[in-house]
Design a protein around this motif. Structure first.
Motif, short mmCIF file in Angstrom:
data_model
loop_
_atom_site.label_atom_id
_atom_site.label_comp_id
_atom_site.label_asym_id
_atom_site.label_seq_id
_atom_site.Cartn_x
_atom_site.Cartn_y
_atom_site.Cartn_z
N TRP A 14 2.29 -3.00 8.35
CA TRP A 14 3.48 -2.53 9.04
C TRP A 14 4.63 -2.26 8.07
O TRP A 14 5.33 -1.25 8.20
CB TRP A 14 3.89 -3.55 10.11
N ILE A 17 3.93 0.99 6.26
CA ILE A 17 4.24 2.13 7.12
C ILE A 17 5.74 2.38 7.16
O ILE A 17 6.19 3.52 7.02
CB ILE A 17 3.68 1.89 8.54
N CYS A 18 6.52 1.32 7.33
CA CYS A 18 7.98 1.47 7.34
C CYS A 18 8.49 1.99 6.00
O CYS A 18 9.40 2.82 5.96
CB CYS A 18 8.64 0.14 7.69
N SER A 50 -0.39 3.95 11.57
CA SER A 50 0.08 3.30 12.79
C SER A 50 -0.97 3.34 13.88
O SER A 50 -1.19 2.36 14.59
CB SER A 50 1.36 3.95 13.28
N PHE A 79 3.15 -1.41 16.09
CA PHE A 79 2.52 -0.17 15.65
C PHE A 79 2.91 1.02 16.53
O PHE A 79 2.97 2.14 16.05
CB PHE A 79 1.01 -0.34 15.58
N SER A 82 6.31 1.96 15.09
CA SER A 82 6.21 2.64 13.80
C SER A 82 5.60 4.03 13.96
O SER A 82 5.94 4.94 13.21
CB SER A 82 5.41 1.79 12.81
N PHE A 83 4.72 4.23 14.94
CA PHE A 83 4.16 5.55 15.19
C PHE A 83 5.25 6.51 15.66
O PHE A 83 5.34 7.64 15.20
CB PHE A 83 3.04 5.46 16.24
#
Length: 109
Positions: A14, A17-18, A50, A79, A82-83
């Protein structure tokens, strides 16, 4: 896999991704040479990660005290968020690319 290891893997994914979404936004707002294509690729990869995190990496934690649930944590919500942020970063990069075209000094194909 132990709960701590699974939680660690979820948090690391996570945060990656961020970080990718943040880097995508920074590349769009770079002063002299914005990297719109790189930003779109990075945000698309973040969106894909994500989705993978949503479907394949799930951490559920429930704590009950005296028969009542006091805490319920489900990693799918992280998720999903984040998507949505990754798709917004992709749309932002695409908007800037269409608005300003290629960076100064570069050919537009």
């Amino acid at each position: 896999m132990t709960f701590q290891a699974l939680l660690f893997a979820t948090v690391v994914l996570w945060l990656a991704i961020c970080g990718a979404v943040l880097q995508s936004v920074i590349w769009c707002l770079a002063g002299r040479r914005p990297r719109f294509i790189g930003a779109m690729i990075l945000s698309a990869m973040a969106a894909g990660a994500s989705i993978a995190g949503f479907f394949f990496l799930r951490v559920n934690y429930t704590q009950t005290v005296n028969g009542q649930t006091t805490l319920h944590l489900d990693s799918r919500w992280f998720f999903i968020a984040s998507f949505i942020i990754a798709i917004a970063a992709f749309a932002n990069a695409l908007r800037w690319r269409l608005r300003f075209g290629a960076a100064p000094g570069h050919r537009s194909h």
